[in-house]
Design a protein around this motif. Structure first.
Motif, short mmCIF file in Angstrom:
data_model
loop_
_atom_site.label_atom_id
_atom_site.label_comp_id
_atom_site.label_asym_id
_atom_site.label_seq_id
_atom_site.Cartn_x
_atom_site.Cartn_y
_atom_site.Cartn_z
N LEU A 43 1.01 -1.16 -0.11
CA LEU A 43 -0.16 -0.01 0.01
C LEU A 43 0.89 0.98 -0.08
O LEU A 43 1.90 1.30 0.84
CB LEU A 43 -1.08 0.09 1.35
N ASP A 44 0.50 2.10 -0.87
CA ASP A 44 1.31 3.38 -1.24
C ASP A 44 0.38 4.52 -1.49
O ASP A 44 -0.45 4.17 -2.43
CB ASP A 44 2.59 3.13 -1.96
N VAL A 45 0.83 5.76 -1.19
CA VAL A 45 0.10 6.99 -1.62
C VAL A 45 1.04 7.76 -2.46
O VAL A 45 2.25 8.13 -1.67
CB VAL A 45 -0.61 7.65 -0.80
N ALA A 46 0.84 8.31 -3.42
CA ALA A 46 1.76 9.01 -4.32
C ALA A 46 0.92 10.46 -4.30
O ALA A 46 -0.30 10.38 -4.38
CB ALA A 46 1.87 8.95 -5.59
N TYR A 47 1.67 11.64 -4.20
CA TYR A 47 0.92 12.87 -4.02
C TYR A 47 1.36 13.75 -5.24
O TYR A 47 2.24 13.73 -6.00
CB TYR A 47 1.54 13.77 -2.88
N ARG A 48 0.46 14.62 -5.76
CA ARG A 48 0.52 15.38 -6.88
C ARG A 48 0.29 16.87 -6.39
O ARG A 48 0.23 16.99 -5.21
CB ARG A 48 -0.38 14.88 -8.07
#
Length: 219
Positions: A43-48
């Protein structure tokens, strides 16, 4: 199919979030880990820009390291960036992504921490408690203090926070910076570290984290 337990409303203030952590941390179960783990979810979250985010879940075959399933949710962060409260930004879209999987994982491997947290309730604990799935945290940086483990693969040392052991600094590759492993829910530290080593055969980070991170970067 993964279901999410409705144990709390999602808070809008720091004080509400702290109260949720204090209440739910009593539900964390540290127990002998599951046996026969065949699949693990990264599980990972990438930010823009402008708080836009991409929550990614990949399910990996622990034996072959093949990606069996993926789930992606695009959204916006609905909680401010506050140290120790990252779960309130990242858990909602990650939970949505988990419920869309076609392959149910045996364990969750979070890019973050579990018990290695000021209130012993990091992202891995939060996601584990809400799904009631075994979960672990694998952080790239330490929360707490530790001594460097010996340089061989598999060596580890305890990580301490407020004088209490909360995880391990684990050397996944020879002479490479360790990762920081902690229990999230329904497992123990030995099982967590053994799993990370199985998932990190070639690189510092487990394949669960690598595949989720890569997918988040290319979307």
């Amino acid at each position: 199919m993964i279901t999410v337990r409705n144990l709390h409303e999602w808070p809008s203030t720091e004080q509400e979030a702290l109260a949720v952590q204090q209440r739910l941390r009593r539900l964390v179960r540290v127990e002998p880990g599951p046996t026969g783990i065949r699949t693990a979810a990264g599980l990972d979250v990438a930010y823009r820009d402008d708080d836009r985010l991409i929550a990614v879940v990949t399910v990996v075959d622990v034996t072959t390291l093949e990606v069996l399933d993926t789930s992606v949710v695009h959204g916006s962060a609905e909680f401010p960036y506050i140290s120790g409260l990252f779960a309130f930004r990242e858990a909602p879209p990650l939970l949505r992504a988990l419920t869309r999987l076609g392959v149910d994982p045996d364990i969750l491997v979070c890019d973050g921490h579990g018990l290695a947290h000021p209130r012993r309730f990091g992202l891995a604990c939060h996601l584990g408690v809400l799904t009631d799935l075994p979960s672990i945290g694998v952080g790239k940086t330490a929360i707490g203090t530790y001594e460097q483990p010996r340089p061989q693969r598999g060596e580890h040392t305890p990580v301490f926070l407020d004088g209490e052991p909360v995880g391990r600094a684990l050397r996944t590759q020879p002479n490479v910076k360790p990762v920081f492993v902690s229990v999230g829910h329904r497992t123990d530290l030995d099982t967590a570290c053994d799993l990370v080593l199985r998932l990190a055969r070639r690189y510092r980070l487990p394949e669960t984290t690598r595949t989720a991170d890569h997918l988040g970067r290319v979307l």
